[in-house]
Write a protein that holds these residues in place. Sequence first.
Motif, PDB file in Angstrom:
ATOM      1  N   LEU A 243       0.655  -1.440   0.187  1.00 22.90           N
ATOM      2  CA  LEU A 243      -0.063   0.098  -0.360  1.00 22.90           C
ATOM      3  C   LEU A 243       0.955   1.244   0.120  1.00 22.90           C
ATOM      4  CD1 LEU A 243      -3.027  -1.090   2.554  1.00 22.90           C
ATOM      5  CD2 LEU A 243      -3.180  -0.681   0.163  1.00 22.90           C
ATOM      6  N   PRO A 244       2.064   1.119   1.105  1.00 22.69           N
ATOM      7  CA  PRO A 244       3.000   2.713   0.724  1.00 22.69           C
ATOM      8  C   PRO A 244       3.459   3.236  -0.339  1.00 22.69           C
ATOM      9  CG  PRO A 244       3.157   1.389   2.741  1.00 22.69           C
ATOM     10  CD  PRO A 244       2.380   0.547   2.225  1.00 22.69           C
ATOM     11  N   GLY A 250       1.931   7.292  -6.580  1.00 23.68           N
ATOM     12  CA  GLY A 250       0.518   7.739  -7.126  1.00 23.68           C
ATOM     13  C   GLY A 250      -0.401   7.425  -7.594  1.00 23.68           C
ATOM     14  N   TYR A 251      -0.736   6.002  -7.285  1.00 17.72           N
ATOM     15  CA  TYR A 251      -1.752   5.313  -6.934  1.00 17.72           C
ATOM     16  C   TYR A 251      -3.228   6.502  -6.896  1.00 17.72           C
ATOM     17  CZ  TYR A 251       0.447   1.510  -9.818  1.00 17.72           C
ATOM     18  OH  TYR A 251       1.478   1.136 -10.457  1.00 17.72           O
ATOM     19  N   PRO A 252      -4.796   6.290  -7.604  1.00 19.72           N
ATOM     20  CA  PRO A 252      -5.470   6.729  -6.616  1.00 19.72           C
ATOM     21  C   PRO A 252      -5.920   5.386  -5.642  1.00 19.72           C
ATOM     22  CG  PRO A 252      -5.956   6.322  -8.880  1.00 19.72           C
ATOM     23  CD  PRO A 252      -5.158   5.889  -8.437  1.00 19.72           C
ATOM     24  N   LYS A 253      -6.265   6.373  -4.565  1.00 21.08           N
ATOM     25  CA  LYS A 253      -5.654   5.416  -2.684  1.00 21.08           C
ATOM     26  C   LYS A 253      -7.009   4.298  -3.161  1.00 21.08           C
ATOM     27  CE  LYS A 253      -4.541   9.345   0.038  1.00 21.08           C
ATOM     28  NZ  LYS A 253      -3.555   8.229   0.318  1.00 21.08           N
ATOM     29  N   ARG A 254      -8.582   4.904  -4.129  1.00 17.41           N
ATOM     30  CA  ARG A 254      -9.141   3.702  -4.072  1.00 17.41           C
ATOM     31  C   ARG A 254      -9.233   2.372  -4.344  1.00 17.41           C
ATOM     32  NH1 ARG A 254     -11.634   3.238  -8.610  1.00 17.41           N
ATOM     33  NH2 ARG A 254     -11.916   4.843 -10.151  1.00 17.41           N
ATOM     34  N   ILE A 255      -8.170   3.064  -6.077  1.00 16.69           N
ATOM     35  CA  ILE A 255      -7.413   1.584  -6.696  1.00 16.69           C
ATOM     36  C   ILE A 255      -6.352   0.535  -5.593  1.00 16.69           C
ATOM     37  CG2 ILE A 255      -6.058   0.964  -8.148  1.00 16.69           C
ATOM     38  CD1 ILE A 255      -7.704   3.207  -9.761  1.00 16.69           C
ATOM     39  N   ALA A 505     -12.222  -6.903   4.033  1.00 16.10           N
ATOM     40  CA  ALA A 505     -10.789  -7.134   3.862  1.00 16.10           C
ATOM     41  C   ALA A 505     -10.847  -5.346   3.186  1.00 16.10           C
ATOM     42  CB  ALA A 505     -10.991  -7.821   3.126  1.00 16.10           C
ATOM     43  N   VAL A 506     -12.162  -4.936   3.487  1.00 20.20           N
ATOM     44  CA  VAL A 506     -11.476  -3.614   2.976  1.00 20.20           C
ATOM     45  C   VAL A 506     -11.782  -2.286   3.958  1.00 20.20           C
ATOM     46  CG1 VAL A 506     -13.449  -1.710   1.698  1.00 20.20           C
ATOM     47  CG2 VAL A 506     -13.217  -4.371   1.050  1.00 20.20           C
ATOM     48  N   PHE A 507     -12.607  -2.804   5.476  1.00 17.73           N
ATOM     49  CA  PHE A 507     -12.381  -2.056   6.191  1.00 17.73           C
ATOM     50  C   PHE A 507     -10.496  -1.217   6.783  1.00 17.73           C
ATOM     51  CE2 PHE A 507     -16.799  -3.246   7.834  1.00 17.73           C
ATOM     52  CZ  PHE A 507     -17.172  -1.593   7.120  1.00 17.73           C
ATOM     53  N   ILE A 508      -9.629  -2.755   6.217  1.00 18.47           N
ATOM     54  CA  ILE A 508      -8.413  -2.967   6.565  1.00 18.47           C
ATOM     55  C   ILE A 508      -7.814  -1.934   6.163  1.00 18.47           C
ATOM     56  CG2 ILE A 508      -6.962  -3.793   7.891  1.00 18.47           C
ATOM     57  CD1 ILE A 508      -8.412  -6.399   8.188  1.00 18.47           C
ATOM     58  N   ALA A 509      -7.874  -1.943   4.334  1.00 17.36           N
ATOM     59  CA  ALA A 509      -7.306  -2.190   3.771  1.00 17.36           C
ATOM     60  C   ALA A 509      -7.377  -0.145   3.606  1.00 17.36           C
ATOM     61  CB  ALA A 509      -7.198  -2.446   2.539  1.00 17.36           C
ATOM     62  N   SER A 510      -9.064   0.181   3.830  1.00 16.64           N
ATOM     63  CA  SER A 510      -9.554   1.609   3.790  1.00 16.64           C
ATOM     64  C   SER A 510      -8.663   2.335   4.587  1.00 16.64           C
ATOM     65  CB  SER A 510     -10.784   1.864   3.306  1.00 16.64           C
ATOM     66  OG  SER A 510     -11.015   0.997   4.578  1.00 16.64           O
ATOM     67  N   ARG A 519     -15.190   3.687  -1.112  1.00 17.08           N
ATOM     68  CA  ARG A 519     -14.925   3.963  -2.571  1.00 17.08           C
ATOM     69  C   ARG A 519     -14.130   2.829  -2.808  1.00 17.08           C
ATOM     70  NH1 ARG A 519     -12.145   8.909  -3.844  1.00 17.08           N
ATOM     71  NH2 ARG A 519     -12.820   8.647  -5.951  1.00 17.08           N
ATOM     72  N   VAL A 520     -13.236   2.437  -1.650  1.00 18.82           N
ATOM     73  CA  VAL A 520     -12.518   1.249  -2.120  1.00 18.82           C
ATOM     74  C   VAL A 520     -13.413   0.165  -2.246  1.00 18.82           C
ATOM     75  CG1 VAL A 520     -10.496  -0.286  -0.377  1.00 18.82           C
ATOM     76  CG2 VAL A 520     -11.831   2.306  -0.104  1.00 18.82           C
TER      77      VAL A 520
END
Length: 596
Positions: A243-244, A250-255, A505-510, A519-520
């Motif tokens: 993720l970092p 510069g990847y969009p955060k949602r992607i 999984a989305v909650f943790i990643a977002s 959005r994620v």
Amino acid sequence: MSLTSTDTPAQSGLGRGLWLGFALASVVFHIGLVFWGLVPNLLSRPMHLVFVLPWVLIWGQVGFRRISGVILAALGCAAALWVVAQRDMLADQYGFLEGQGQVVVAIVLVCVVLEAARRAIGWPLPLVAATALLYGLYGQHIPGRFGHAGTPIESFLGTLTIAEGALWGSLTAVSVNVVAVFVIFGAVLNAGEAGQGFMNVAAAAAGRLRGGAAKVSVISSALFGSISGSASANVASTGAVTLPAMDKLGYPKRIAGAVEAVASSGGQIMPPLMGAGAFVMVELTGTPYTGIMAAAALPAVLYFWAVWIGIDGYARRYDLRGLSAEDRPKRRDVLITSAFFLIPFFILLWGMFGLKVTPQYAACLAIFAGAALLLTGGDMKIDLRRALSRAETAIMTAARQVALIGSIIFCASLVIGVLGVTGLGVKITSLILSASGGLLWPSLLLTAFACLVLGMEVPTTAAYVICVSVAGPALIELGMAPLQAHLFVFWYALLSTITPPVCGAVFIASGMIGENWLRVALTAMALGVGLYLIPLGMVANPGVMQIATAPGLALLSGFKIAIGLGLVSFALVRKKNPALRGSAFGAGLLLILWPL
């Protein structure tokens, strides 16, 4: 409660030594079961509970929760040890409790198991189990087809707690005999250089490609997931690196968040481990573990293929770069670190396919190899102090993860026990058949919806076990092969990892990337479209699961589904030309769902 937390009072001084000793005893016990020959079920399974309760009730607790946890763990362990001591006598009672003392022991076991699951994973699963227990106790007062004849409390609780069913039944057998060994295997690998090896291999293979950082996440998550079998653990571990890296480029955060959530969710369907669910499937279907691996392999590859195509589409759309040369690992580092997971993996597969030993025996051989590799690292130096630190990490992590999964399995076993005692499972199966008009595809959609709803509230393995217990017989009665029905339910039990409103999984990643979770989630649903469509493709084209028996048919079916998934993914991520997108989506669905 997090069983992976290291910031606890128990880890200082004498407390740390006691917990380490207890963890070592747990690891030795579960590995020892593989080599000790036949061990009575009413010995091994209650002892498994003894090694579960302290971790989920005491570890990391403070104040009143710690005091109450000590009391509950003491009561639960005492009750389990009583079952061990009285196993010969209990075997002659055929699941019927004799005397108020035995009733008290049974009530203690049930209550402690519910509370252990609540502390480990929250309220939903214990509430489901408690509701099932109330139905078993009072369901005779329900009018109509969903009532039952009633069971004396001595018989009802006895069947759940002293017979070799329910609490000590087949699900617990899977947890103590198989899952625990593979959890130890994963903990040993992760304590060493295997995790870095996964990242290095992924970066070397895909780092330079368009959208390379996202594709590295896909490969590393698939590799890591093959030993962890947990979407949340996958996001937390590989996401800390990927993720970092995506954010920096510069990847969009949602992607970025969606890529990690979707790739990590796929770890639970990726052989060789596939989480605890695969081992439960062995017990419920009677299919050898190697057969389940073979059946699941090509669909898992198709899932990651769809994710890959979606990432490539987003990379074109947003001009997402790959990793620079200085950010990619050197060839020497890739070769050295990859050996830390390739050697144990080779021994695991050689044991199962070469020596023809049981999966848990092969896993033990791989554990010994992985433990030996803890002596060294990427620097190729033998460091005893570092090795001891890694060994401690592996032992503590293994014991805690065994306890976490065990608490889930014990609680789910109560639900399955009630379904069996009351006949509720048969009644729900009948309801599904009647609601679908006896037709397969409406039954599939009803089952998928049930998996999604239940999966929002309980872990994947528990959602799979409960759903397949009530819907599996209906699907099999409508013509599906048992393994096909179980894999269908297992896949859809994963839907809740990326599907709103509850998507772990989305909650943790977002949270890790700092983006709005919805959005994620919407982006993850587009990237993870294979999770929704491949199970339907497996029903329409069962040949895709026959790579071991009919490889030609499997590859042909897989190729057709792959083209369809590519078209659907293209349609979902492309921005312009709605007519082209609609045509691609329709053609893709037709290819996936049209029988070969």
